[in-house]
Design a protein around this motif. Structure first.
Motif, PDB file in Angstrom:
ATOM      1  N   ARG A  53      -0.533   1.479   7.883  1.00 51.19           N
ATOM      2  CA  ARG A  53      -0.077   2.282   6.952  1.00 51.19           C
ATOM      3  C   ARG A  53      -0.679   3.150   6.016  1.00 51.19           C
ATOM      4  O   ARG A  53      -0.642   3.178   4.959  1.00 51.19           O
ATOM      5  N   PHE A  68      -1.614   4.675   0.811  1.00 56.38           N
ATOM      6  CA  PHE A  68      -1.518   3.540   1.643  1.00 56.38           C
ATOM      7  C   PHE A  68      -0.798   2.545   0.677  1.00 56.38           C
ATOM      8  O   PHE A  68      -1.113   2.602  -0.487  1.00 56.38           O
ATOM      9  N   PRO A  69       0.080   1.372   1.126  1.00 52.09           N
ATOM     10  CA  PRO A  69       0.697   0.517   0.342  1.00 52.09           C
ATOM     11  C   PRO A  69      -0.383  -0.540  -0.246  1.00 52.09           C
ATOM     12  O   PRO A  69      -1.376  -0.463  -0.045  1.00 52.09           O
ATOM     13  N   TYR A  86       6.241   2.791   6.319  1.00 52.96           N
ATOM     14  CA  TYR A  86       5.873   2.732   4.951  1.00 52.96           C
ATOM     15  C   TYR A  86       5.515   4.172   4.275  1.00 52.96           C
ATOM     16  O   TYR A  86       5.480   4.372   3.096  1.00 52.96           O
ATOM     17  N   ASN A  87       5.138   4.919   5.125  1.00 56.32           N
ATOM     18  CA  ASN A  87       4.654   6.191   4.606  1.00 56.32           C
ATOM     19  C   ASN A  87       5.826   7.358   4.744  1.00 56.32           C
ATOM     20  O   ASN A  87       6.644   7.002   5.770  1.00 56.32           O
ATOM     21  N   ILE A 101       4.110   6.715  -0.420  1.00 55.35           N
ATOM     22  CA  ILE A 101       4.461   5.218   0.378  1.00 55.35           C
ATOM     23  C   ILE A 101       5.752   4.687  -0.436  1.00 55.35           C
ATOM     24  O   ILE A 101       6.383   5.211  -1.322  1.00 55.35           O
TER      25      ILE A 101
END
Length: 126
Positions: A53, A68-69, A86-87, A101
């Motif tokens: 991610r 990044f999360p 997620y990105n 994100i």
């Protein structure tokens, strides 16, 4: 305080220059990928299914910025081995871009499409 409330996140940076910039990531089979901001602008965010991610904007001499999360333990309610995208990135114009994100909606949504079909995305290392 409310019971049974879920909060979703969507965050990013906007207005970054495309001059001497590129986005880099590793895909789900760990091959390096890049986006060089070719083609027309994106009407909306283009989701990416990235390894770990992680998405990095390389800005030449200006340095690099990573998105990044939060750590995986924040995904408890959605515990899953699926990578839902997620990105994200968006080419806002010929001279600027955004990236960041988000918490994906789920399987079968816009986030589940192949990111390499997005305009300008290129496979590298092949």
């Amino acid at each position: 305080m409310q019971n049974s409330v879920a909060y979703k996140y969507d965050a990013g940076l906007k207005g970054l220059s495309t001059a001497d910039s590129r986005l880099v990531w590793r895909d789900q089979i760990n091959l390096p990928q890049q986006y060089l901001f070719g083609g027309s602008k994106n009407e909306k965010e283009a989701p990416l299914k990235t390894a770990n991610r992680l998405l990095v904007a390389e800005r030449g001499k200006a340095g690099s910025i990573a998105a990044f999360p939060p750590p995986h333990n924040f995904f408890i309610a959605r515990e899953s081995a699926q990578n839902l995208g997620y990105n994200w990135y968006r080419k806002d114009s010929d001279t600027s871009f955004s990236f960041g994100i988000r918490q994906a909606e789920g399987v079968g949504t816009d986030h589940s499409r192949d990111p390499l079909t997005s305009v300008g995305a290129k496979r590298s290392g092949r």
